[in-house]
Design a protein around this motif. Structure first.
Motif, PDB file in Angstrom:
ATOM      1  N   ASN A 268     -34.351 -23.755  60.659  1.00 29.53           N
ATOM      2  CA  ASN A 268     -34.210 -23.326  59.351  1.00 29.53           C
ATOM      3  C   ASN A 268     -34.217 -21.852  59.114  1.00 29.53           C
ATOM      4  O   ASN A 268     -35.288 -21.174  59.744  1.00 29.53           O
ATOM      5  CB  ASN A 268     -35.235 -23.656  58.251  1.00 29.53           C
ATOM      6  CG  ASN A 268     -35.158 -23.447  56.928  1.00 29.53           C
ATOM      7  OD1 ASN A 268     -35.189 -22.310  56.465  1.00 29.53           O
ATOM      8  ND2 ASN A 268     -34.947 -24.388  56.215  1.00 29.53           N
ATOM      9  N   GLN A 271     -36.812 -20.068  57.046  1.00 27.51           N
ATOM     10  CA  GLN A 271     -38.224 -20.134  57.666  1.00 27.51           C
ATOM     11  C   GLN A 271     -38.397 -19.116  58.793  1.00 27.51           C
ATOM     12  O   GLN A 271     -39.477 -18.841  59.064  1.00 27.51           O
ATOM     13  CB  GLN A 271     -38.444 -21.808  58.009  1.00 27.51           C
ATOM     14  CG  GLN A 271     -39.700 -21.892  58.451  1.00 27.51           C
ATOM     15  CD  GLN A 271     -40.076 -23.219  58.636  1.00 27.51           C
ATOM     16  OE1 GLN A 271     -41.064 -23.856  57.396  1.00 27.51           O
ATOM     17  NE2 GLN A 271     -39.863 -24.035  59.562  1.00 27.51           N
ATOM     18  N   GLU A 274     -39.029 -15.783  57.792  1.00 23.23           N
ATOM     19  CA  GLU A 274     -40.397 -15.683  57.189  1.00 23.23           C
ATOM     20  C   GLU A 274     -41.557 -15.561  58.238  1.00 23.23           C
ATOM     21  O   GLU A 274     -42.245 -14.816  58.318  1.00 23.23           O
ATOM     22  CB  GLU A 274     -40.701 -16.755  56.227  1.00 23.23           C
ATOM     23  CG  GLU A 274     -39.960 -16.751  54.856  1.00 23.23           C
ATOM     24  CD  GLU A 274     -40.177 -17.893  54.045  1.00 23.23           C
ATOM     25  OE1 GLU A 274     -40.995 -18.806  54.373  1.00 23.23           O
ATOM     26  OE2 GLU A 274     -39.692 -18.056  52.916  1.00 23.23           O
TER      27      GLU A 274
END
Length: 466
Positions: A268, A271, A274
């Protein structure tokens, strides 16, 4: 004990099965009528179809008369609200909630009623992701270990190791272990599993290649003992690759990155970004964990340990087996489907673990009679290790004041050690049980757990004049 379980998933179903076997009155609530029917077909339990946080459903489940509520649905908010309702409506004695979101877990003050009486009324908060992270970190600390469990607030550890042909102790008797250790280090091998059959150990039992050896020792001595049992070429895992950047993968990377070289793969993109912003020393790779070309590009053959912790069992299995084939020395994979675990253990994947099994094991001691401090399931639930306190006196207890060798234990029980006044005493036949001793026991048959709890519970001895 009367127990209401919310959620018929892996955790709820496993708990229902274990608790029903121990003669508890169990009610399971879930929205999935078919899953509840499957449970009821094989277990002596009640089931209620409905939403676990609806007051009318909780009433149908008999929460008014329940001793305990275990809220183990997949939804944090449902579990939290159900515990709140149980407290407000019925003053339920023990309320346990499964909570997964870091948004809640990062604010423990929300649940700390000792500091704030208006906090959310949950007695025990469990986070499967945190439990799995801690479990994997202990496996990393002891190279070659299959299971590591703390007892007596970390003073004692139970470790399972595979005995390899080039290990020091293979072919030798158990009583020779002390010859290879410093005189101040004491340990006890509590069980040996050989071809999935338990061998209750004696001093003359010989360890064979392939044996699964369970031993107890003080925590600070474990590393030295592990070195005697593991294969001679095995070294600590310094270069670690993590497959999956969810809560478990992120927490692992965060815990490991200061002392290890860590790479993390996640498919992802958002993700991955982050995670990259939150971690300092971990290399974040955007891609598929089962992409062979990607693994080769990232020098998978130089990795000491690959940990597959995506939320997909099949991806964890495939990437773990692929990593092993490409040269990784050791592979740990998160696999919640128990039928998969039985198929893949020791077949390319070194350790297959289940978040649901770890969570269930963590909850068991809350449901046991007597003063059971901790219970850990072993061998896929077939065996158990437990910490129990001996309460009472010589007049009220079946075991206090007696030597271990004189007590009529259930079959297939090994007393590993006693903790007395914060000191660890390795068990032997002549050791006398005293009041308030903590005993660490190994049960090769988990069905003996109820008998053990009764044995350690004080009961008034029958008078000669009655």
């Amino acid at each position: 004990m009367n127990i209401v379980i919310l959620g018929a998933g892996q955790v709820g179903s496993s708990l229902a099965e274990l608790l029903a076997q121990e003669s508890n009155d169990v009610t399971v609530v879930d929205l999935d009528r078919l899953q509840l029917q499957r449970l009821q077909d094989r277990l002596d339990i009640r089931t209620v179809v409905g939403h676990g946080s609806h007051p009318d459903i909780l009433a149908q489940a008999g929460l008014e008369d329940a001793d305990m509520l275990i809220a183990a649905t997949q939804n944090d908010e449902t579990n939290i609200l159900a515990c709140h309702l149980a407290h407000s409506l019925y003053k339920t004695g023990k309320k346990i909630a499964r909570v997964r979101s870091r948004s809640y877990l990062d604010h423990p003050e929300l649940f700390d009623r000792s500091e704030n009486t208006s906090a959310i009324p949950i007695d025990v908060l469990i986070s499967p992701e945190s439990l799995v992270t801690d479990y994997i970190l202990q496996l990393i600390d002891y190279p070659g270990s299959l299971q590591v469990i703390d007892f007596a607030e970390g003073k004692v550890r139970l470790v399972a190791m595979r005995a390899y042909a080039d290990g020091t102790l293979v072919g030798k008797q158990i009583n020779s272990l002390s010859d290879h250790l410093p005189s101040n280090i004491k340990t006890r091998i509590v069980a040996v599993y050989r071809r999935n059959q338990v061998v209750m150990p004696t001093g003359s039992t010989k360890i064979k290649a392939g044996d699964e050896v369970f031993f107890l020792a003080e925590a600070e001595h474990i590393s030295i003992i592990v070195n005697e049992l593991r294969r001679s070429k095995e070294r600590p895992s310094r270069r670690i690759m993590i497959g999956g950047g969810g809560n478990i993968g992120f927490n692992l990377a965060q815990a490991l990155e200061k002392a290890h070289q860590v790479k993390l793969i996640d498919r992802n993109m958002q993700q991955s970004r982050e995670i990259a912003e939150s971690l300092d020393n971990t290399i974040i790779i955007h891609g598929d964990v089962s992409d062979k070309d990607l693994l080769l590009e990232e020098n998978i053959d130089e990795i000491d340990l690959y940990v597959a912790v995506t939320n997909n069992d099949e991806a964890n299995i495939i990437s773990g087996m692929l990593a092993k084939k490409l040269g990784v020395r050791r592979v740990i994979a998160l696999v919640n489907n128990q039928s998969y675990v039985e198929l893949i253990q020791r077949n390319s994947i070194d350790v297959a673990l289940s978040a649901d099994s770890i969570t269930t094991s963590h909850l068991l001691h809350y449901t046991r009679k007597g003063d059971t401090v901790k219970v850990a399931t072993l061998r896929k639930g077939a065996a158990e290790a437990m910490e129990v306190i001996a309460h009472g006196s010589e007049n009220t207890s079946q075991i206090i004041g007696k030597k271990i060798g004189d007590i009529e234990w259930p079959s297939d029980i090994t007393v590993g050690c006693i903790i007395r006044d914060d000191k660890v005493i390795i068990a032997h036949r002549e050791l006398t049980i005293e009041a308030e001793d903590h005993a660490i026991l190994f049960l090769s048959n988990s069905e003996n757990a109820v008998e053990i709890a009764n044995l350690f519970s004080p009961e008034t001895k029958r008078s000669w004049f009655s």
